[in-house]
Design an enzyme around this catalytic site. Sequence first.
Site, PDB file in Angstrom:
ATOM      1  N   ARG A 138       0.812  -1.211   0.000  1.00 44.68           N
ATOM      2  CA  ARG A 138       0.000   0.000   0.000  1.00 44.68           C
ATOM      3  C   ARG A 138       0.852   1.272   0.000  1.00 44.68           C
ATOM      4  NH1 ARG A 138      -5.424   1.291   0.905  1.00 44.68           N
ATOM      5  NH2 ARG A 138      -5.757   3.309   1.937  1.00 44.68           N
ATOM      6  N   LEU A 171      -7.227   8.489  -2.073  1.00 42.64           N
ATOM      7  CA  LEU A 171      -6.971   7.090  -1.707  1.00 42.64           C
ATOM      8  C   LEU A 171      -7.839   6.807  -0.483  1.00 42.64           C
ATOM      9  CD1 LEU A 171      -5.467   4.385  -1.722  1.00 42.64           C
ATOM     10  CD2 LEU A 171      -3.574   5.493  -0.521  1.00 42.64           C
ATOM     11  N   SER A 172      -8.865   5.991  -0.682  1.00 50.59           N
ATOM     12  CA  SER A 172      -9.816   5.746   0.399  1.00 50.59           C
ATOM     13  C   SER A 172      -9.138   5.030   1.562  1.00 50.59           C
ATOM     14  CB  SER A 172     -10.980   4.894  -0.123  1.00 50.59           C
ATOM     15  OG  SER A 172     -11.614   5.551  -1.199  1.00 50.59           O
ATOM     16  N   ASP A 173      -9.743   5.112   2.709  1.00 48.83           N
ATOM     17  CA  ASP A 173      -9.175   4.441   3.877  1.00 48.83           C
ATOM     18  C   ASP A 173      -9.206   2.930   3.673  1.00 48.83           C
ATOM     19  OD1 ASP A 173     -12.191   4.670   4.434  1.00 48.83           O
ATOM     20  OD2 ASP A 173     -11.532   3.245   5.954  1.00 48.83           O
TER      21      ASP A 173
END
Lengths: 333, 847
Positions: A138, A171-173
């Site tokens: 990530r 960028l989503s959690d």
Amino acid sequence: MTIDRRRLIAGGAALAGSSSLAACDEVTRERLQARLNPTRTGSDAPVAGTDAPAVEVVADARGGTVSETVRMPAQPWTYDAFVAAMAASERPSSLSEAQFNVIQSRKPAAIQRIKTYLDGKFGAADPRVVQAFESVPRDFFHYAYASQDSTAYQAYEASPKPWAIGHGSVLSDYLGQAYMTQLAEPKPTDVTLEIGTGSGFQSSLLSRIVRDSYTIEIIEPVGRAVSKIFKPLGYDNVHARVGDGYFGWPEVEGGFDTIMLTCVAQYAPPELFRQLKPGGKLIIPIGQPFRRGQVLYVYTKDEDGRVRSRRDVGVFFIPMTGAMQNRPRPQGA
Amino acid sequence: MSGSHRDPDSDGAGAAVTPVQKSARAALIPLFLVALGVVGIENALTRYFAVAKWSEYGYWIISIVMAGFALSGVIVALFRDTVEKHGEWLRAALPATMVLAAALGYERIARNPFNPLQLQNPTTWADQLLNIAGYYGALLPFFFLAGLYIALIFILNPREIGRVYAYDLIGAGLGSALALGLMFLVHPFLLAPVLLVPLALAPLFQPGRFRILGGVLAGGALVLGEAILLLGTPPAYSEFKAVYAPMNTEGAEVVAEVRRPRGHYLMLDNFTERVDADVSNNASMMEVEGPPSTYGLYRDGSRIAALPKVGGLGGGYADSALSAAPYRLRPGAEALILGASGGFRLAEARALGAERLRVVESEPVLKHALTHGLGPSRGLALGGDVQLAEGGPLAVARAAVAAAPAERFDVIDVSSDFIDAAPANVTALTVEAMQAYLAALEPDGMISVPVSIRDFPVYAFRVMATAREALIRTGLERPEDHIMVYRSAWNARILISPTPWSEADVAALETFAAARSFDVSWRPGLDVAAARANLFNDLPVVSFESGTVVSQGTDDAIAREAEAVLQGRDTPSARAFNIRPQTLDRPAWYASLRLDRPTTLIDRLEVLPQAEIGALVNLVVLAQAVVIALLVLSAPLLFRRRSHGPPEPRRVWPVLYFPCLGLGFLLIEIFLIDKAAFYLNDYSSAFALVLTSMLIFSGLGSLIAGRVGGLPKLASFLSLVMVLGWIWLVFTHGEALILSTLDQPAWTRWLIVLAAAAPVSLALGLPFPLGLIQVGEGRMLPWAWGLNGAFSVVATPLANLMSREVGFSSLLMMGAALYVLAFLALPPGRRARPATGPEPLPASSPA
């Protein structure tokens, strides 16, 4: 004036001469155009609108291979690998090795958070989804595209949050992404389509599980930059494109098992339903992107082609007692 | 300098104007320019926030403005003697510092990465609070200096209080008018550089020995300030506003631009632009073409409409759309369409067989685009079967009732984008409006009202409650027999009929919905359990309070409560949300949150719709404003004994008097703006007209204060009588006047608004300077000025919340009470010293 923010995913209607179909032969193109506009009489005159913009097909759309297990990296994710991949993706980074090591030290706890979160939301975490999170680094996807610097130091944060990556993309959690991924129930034989590549993390995650992961980004500066990040990781079953998402990816024969509109959408375009396989799911998050997770519209297509929708509020609202026990456990959980 | 002449405007009746007085009045011209520039900059900042960020955060700007004024009043009060001692050079130097502070502040806010979307997430809001603090740091200095200047002028001209206040108010009024005029010409991001100029000019009109120095300093500051604004960080749209993504697609172009006070419009050509139509999920099975590509029209970065390309006004998709049902139930309909949606709503109605169309388009730029085109988009050929109506929805409906029965409609169709297209359009969904629509329908006609259920289904319940109230007021007993509701996953449509729905209509709607995968959530005789068993679009019931999903299995949250809402019974949604009917007195659309349940709202902050956040912002601003006001109120406790000058007795009456005036003036002003917005069918012009006229006429009223300063109680009483009389007239005859003249030409209605605002403003201009005259020349004078400003800050968010929760009429009632209190608090008064006779020359006098 109210703030009803929307991200548009509609596209140009001038299919004649559209370079999005440039790769097709004439017969295929005519067939696709007839399917997209059944009221056309066969004239090449466009229905309306501008010519579709030039669209770059980064990778060809041939099918990938099926992997029964989640694709894990062949080599360990080291600092050298990070630096090499960043360079190959043409994204400058000033991250030090010490910072990199701190990030990696946070990863196990983040993975555990994901597993615990999915256990709580679904009754049991899908092991494929958890493994996919383990597989995809990530930190590689945390990047500020407007200012051209790595923001990897944000990755695997203890309090998961959405991160702006520039040009209006987010960028989503990671908990919200885990939720949406498990909701999609990806399988090794699946072919998925994502409208709104953003950071590329979601399509990368799916690519570790499914056969092929297609992704389209409409915002040009983000799309062009992000389209270069998959190859350095060896994700050869991710197919990225910059341009119009309204008509999906019509060249893919047979359609898609899962379609995700990961940018905020107003409505679901009719053409995407055409490309959704019977039994497939079309998932649309609604609401602004800085929430922790999203309320999701989940569309499913019956065998007769009829489309039904369901509003999934599981990120924000918990089921009353009893409903959780009715959820089927994921395979292998 | 010799020579004097009789001046009927002098403070003593008929007394000669001395050179000192002439000089003192000339010294007020800079104040006029400063007030003009400050209000102009305030307008520029408000527009910056509306364009670059989101407009509800403009409230914060107003609060910062007034906080700066209030704090400056306290500082000047605490150091009054020192300030007066250095007043001459301060007066010359302050404009230069204000120019620099404005430029630096504006450039700093352009750099501020404030993202209000992150305020809704508990993991990200802390950084945004820091950014808000950054706004305070950037803007407070300018408004503090502005308040300092104005307070300084008051203490330097203690015998000219009325005149000082008049110059301040009239300057502010004209500053507002200037800023609004500039918005037609200048890009919103360039307003600030232009409006620095009046500030820089102020010292040039200042008589006295520091004029040249002040002019040089201000000139230098202006050059530096313009360089900062034009060469520093440029203001830009937030990347999260709707316009950003389309502008950054390949080949995107801006093909037209319109500059107006109501907004900055951009017309874009890019591949993302399409008609926003909620079409069936099964459109592909219906063999209909998709919505065409279009141009997109954006106002302040938010999309408001699609505009047609040449040859692109097809309505082939219309039959698959949610909005098509009324035209299927009433073939060949004569329809009143509220909101042309760029012309596409007309094309859709025509494609669905409507035979005669009347269109209301309240958004002026959209209206112009409809008739004359905009950029490369051509206008429509109106006339014949399509008529463009003048006036708002209520006016058109009333006109149809007054005209022949042949003018009645089969369908009154509200477009899905109508409410958001213009702020005044919220009145189109009030009880009074629905009553007018019902009267304008044929007996078997219907109203079709769209509701987004994407965030909360509760909006559907609000419309149903409003429709129910309208039906009851029309004399109908069972509203549930006159309403049908059907929906997609995203939106609901509520059909309202003056006669009970027939079985044929019910069957037709169910057939329509089934063919398109829509669901019928309410119709007379609905079997809710059966309906839930075969849903196309699951809409689960959630408990907002407990945070749980109540539904087990597929469900229809609207069907579950529809009957109870239509029968006026208590429901879970009614307990959790505000679903009271909307009225002209309480028209707010995005007002579904129960503000009396703050804990629940904080717990559910993340799921709240963006449009509802404004109310919470208001609460925060109100809390902040109250804190500041209380601080200013307690400032006299810090007053030490003056080392020279007359002793100042402690007085209590200003503690009540000035706050009452600060609150009361704003409450009446906000009431007038709202009523004028409905009357003129345009919020922006109403705001401009009311604000400018109230400031100018109250400035004229304050000019009178000087003449009557010796009889403050009498003068105040006369002012009170005028204000109360005006309020009584508004309560008893206002609505009737508005409704009976709704059909008048626009210029007539403008004059009526002016005629309504002028007399009350004249009266409202008196009490403040009368009070200032009574507090005398000591520290209480600047403190009272700051106090008035501090409570003006309280008034705006308070008025917003009161109008939302109680209604706009509550503002008038509270305003009346406040002015009565102020009158009672004002002491009989000390006699003001006339401005004739020997005076110590102010330092600025050339004599």
